[in-house]
Scaffold this motif. Sequence first.
Motif, PDB file in Angstrom:
ATOM      1  N   SER A   1       0.832  -1.204   0.000  1.00  0.00           N
ATOM      2  CA  SER A   1       0.000   0.000   0.000  1.00  0.00           C
ATOM      3  C   SER A   1       0.873   1.263   0.000  1.00  0.00           C
ATOM      4  CB  SER A   1      -0.945  -0.004   1.192  1.00  0.00           C
ATOM      5  OG  SER A   1      -0.224  -0.079   2.399  1.00  0.00           O
ATOM      6  N   HIS A   2       2.128   1.140   0.436  1.00  0.00           N
ATOM      7  CA  HIS A   2       3.029   2.297   0.445  1.00  0.00           C
ATOM      8  C   HIS A   2       3.510   2.667  -0.955  1.00  0.00           C
ATOM      9  CE1 HIS A   2       3.041   1.963   4.770  1.00  0.00           C
ATOM     10  NE2 HIS A   2       3.464   0.721   4.679  1.00  0.00           N
ATOM     11  N   THR A   3       3.479   1.722  -1.883  1.00  0.00           N
ATOM     12  CA  THR A   3       3.963   1.986  -3.243  1.00  0.00           C
ATOM     13  C   THR A   3       2.843   1.956  -4.282  1.00  0.00           C
ATOM     14  OG1 THR A   3       4.540  -0.351  -3.485  1.00  0.00           O
ATOM     15  CG2 THR A   3       6.306   1.138  -2.763  1.00  0.00           C
ATOM     16  N   ALA A   4       1.610   1.934  -3.831  1.00  0.00           N
ATOM     17  CA  ALA A   4       0.470   1.826  -4.755  1.00  0.00           C
ATOM     18  C   ALA A   4       0.355   3.022  -5.687  1.00  0.00           C
ATOM     19  CB  ALA A   4      -0.824   1.655  -3.965  1.00  0.00           C
TER      20      ALA A   4
ATOM     21  N   GLU B   1      -7.900   1.907  -2.345  1.00  0.00           N
ATOM     22  CA  GLU B   1      -8.748   0.993  -1.562  1.00  0.00           C
ATOM     23  C   GLU B   1      -8.495  -0.451  -1.964  1.00  0.00           C
ATOM     24  OE1 GLU B   1     -12.864   1.999  -2.092  1.00  0.00           O
ATOM     25  OE2 GLU B   1     -12.585   4.046  -1.370  1.00  0.00           O
ATOM     26  N   PHE B   2      -8.447  -0.714  -3.258  1.00  0.00           N
ATOM     27  CA  PHE B   2      -8.206  -2.073  -3.743  1.00  0.00           C
ATOM     28  C   PHE B   2      -6.878  -2.607  -3.217  1.00  0.00           C
ATOM     29  CE2 PHE B   2      -6.262  -4.953  -6.833  1.00  0.00           C
ATOM     30  CZ  PHE B   2      -7.215  -5.960  -6.872  1.00  0.00           C
ATOM     31  N   VAL B   3      -5.825  -1.831  -3.383  1.00  0.00           N
ATOM     32  CA  VAL B   3      -4.499  -2.277  -2.934  1.00  0.00           C
ATOM     33  C   VAL B   3      -4.480  -2.463  -1.425  1.00  0.00           C
ATOM     34  CG1 VAL B   3      -2.064  -1.619  -2.745  1.00  0.00           C
ATOM     35  CG2 VAL B   3      -3.293  -1.275  -4.904  1.00  0.00           C
ATOM     36  N   SER B   4      -5.069  -1.533  -0.691  1.00  0.00           N
ATOM     37  CA  SER B   4      -5.085  -1.627   0.764  1.00  0.00           C
ATOM     38  C   SER B   4      -5.818  -2.877   1.249  1.00  0.00           C
ATOM     39  CB  SER B   4      -5.745  -0.378   1.344  1.00  0.00           C
ATOM     40  OG  SER B   4      -5.828  -0.467   2.737  1.00  0.00           O
ATOM     41  N   GLU B   5      -6.948  -3.189   0.617  1.00  0.00           N
ATOM     42  CA  GLU B   5      -7.727  -4.356   1.031  1.00  0.00           C
ATOM     43  C   GLU B   5      -7.170  -5.660   0.463  1.00  0.00           C
ATOM     44  OE1 GLU B   5     -11.876  -3.787   0.224  1.00  0.00           O
ATOM     45  OE2 GLU B   5     -11.877  -1.811   1.156  1.00  0.00           O
ATOM     46  N   PHE B   6      -6.600  -5.607  -0.725  1.00  0.00           N
ATOM     47  CA  PHE B   6      -6.166  -6.833  -1.385  1.00  0.00           C
ATOM     48  C   PHE B   6      -4.783  -7.287  -0.942  1.00  0.00           C
ATOM     49  CE2 PHE B   6      -5.468  -9.765  -4.920  1.00  0.00           C
ATOM     50  CZ  PHE B   6      -6.716 -10.347  -4.995  1.00  0.00           C
ATOM     51  N   CYS B   7      -3.921  -6.344  -0.651  1.00  0.00           N
ATOM     52  CA  CYS B   7      -2.567  -6.690  -0.215  1.00  0.00           C
ATOM     53  C   CYS B   7      -2.545  -6.832   1.299  1.00  0.00           C
ATOM     54  CB  CYS B   7      -1.574  -5.622  -0.638  1.00  0.00           C
ATOM     55  SG  CYS B   7      -1.358  -5.500  -2.415  1.00  0.00           S
ATOM     56  N   ALA B   8      -2.033  -7.957   1.761  1.00  0.00           N
ATOM     57  CA  ALA B   8      -1.940  -8.194   3.198  1.00  0.00           C
ATOM     58  C   ALA B   8      -1.092  -7.104   3.841  1.00  0.00           C
ATOM     59  CB  ALA B   8      -1.328  -9.569   3.457  1.00  0.00           C
TER      60      ALA B   8
END
Length: 178
Positions: free
Chosen positions: A12-15, A36-43
């Motif tokens: 999420s830091h490099t999204a 939102e997608f990256v935050s929720e999808f990436c552990a």
Amino acid sequence: MASTYFARPLTSHTADMTFPLVQMLQADLTLERWREFVSEFCASTSQVKPGEGCEDILWLRPRGVIVAANERGYIHGLFSYQVRDDMADGRVLHLDNVMAVEIVSRAYVFDTLRDAMSRLATDHECANVYVSLSEMDQRQREYFGAAGFTPRKVRYCAPAVPSNRYKPSSPSKPAIPM
């Protein structure tokens, strides 16, 4: 030239650095929705401390986003993935949102993404890799076909709330006498 591309897990830091690629191929997606997608999808990676082996830990996430970048760090491709248990095949790697921009005629970015898929499948002990592609993207279909992928399961898509035209009819109820 193929060695100038590398794959790495997205956090999420490099999204934000991937958003220009995503928006180029998915014009109606907003930055907020992508975050939102990256935050929720990436552990969560909050427990991962920077240092040796940090990236290896990220490859072990059961779902996430993998990016392909050049030596300058520019993102040229990505896919999202999830390891699932399939009734017939056991553990399988499911890939969606495959995006690649090739600036040369060779498939360097696709090759880098394919190597990343193989690594994920090996790391997670998956029997098969399923890749969902847009039916309109002929280049992706040709690449994956040449790489040994064959159509196996077909996925259909429909709105979660069907329109009235396709709404299943409810069983008729007997009239209650008054």
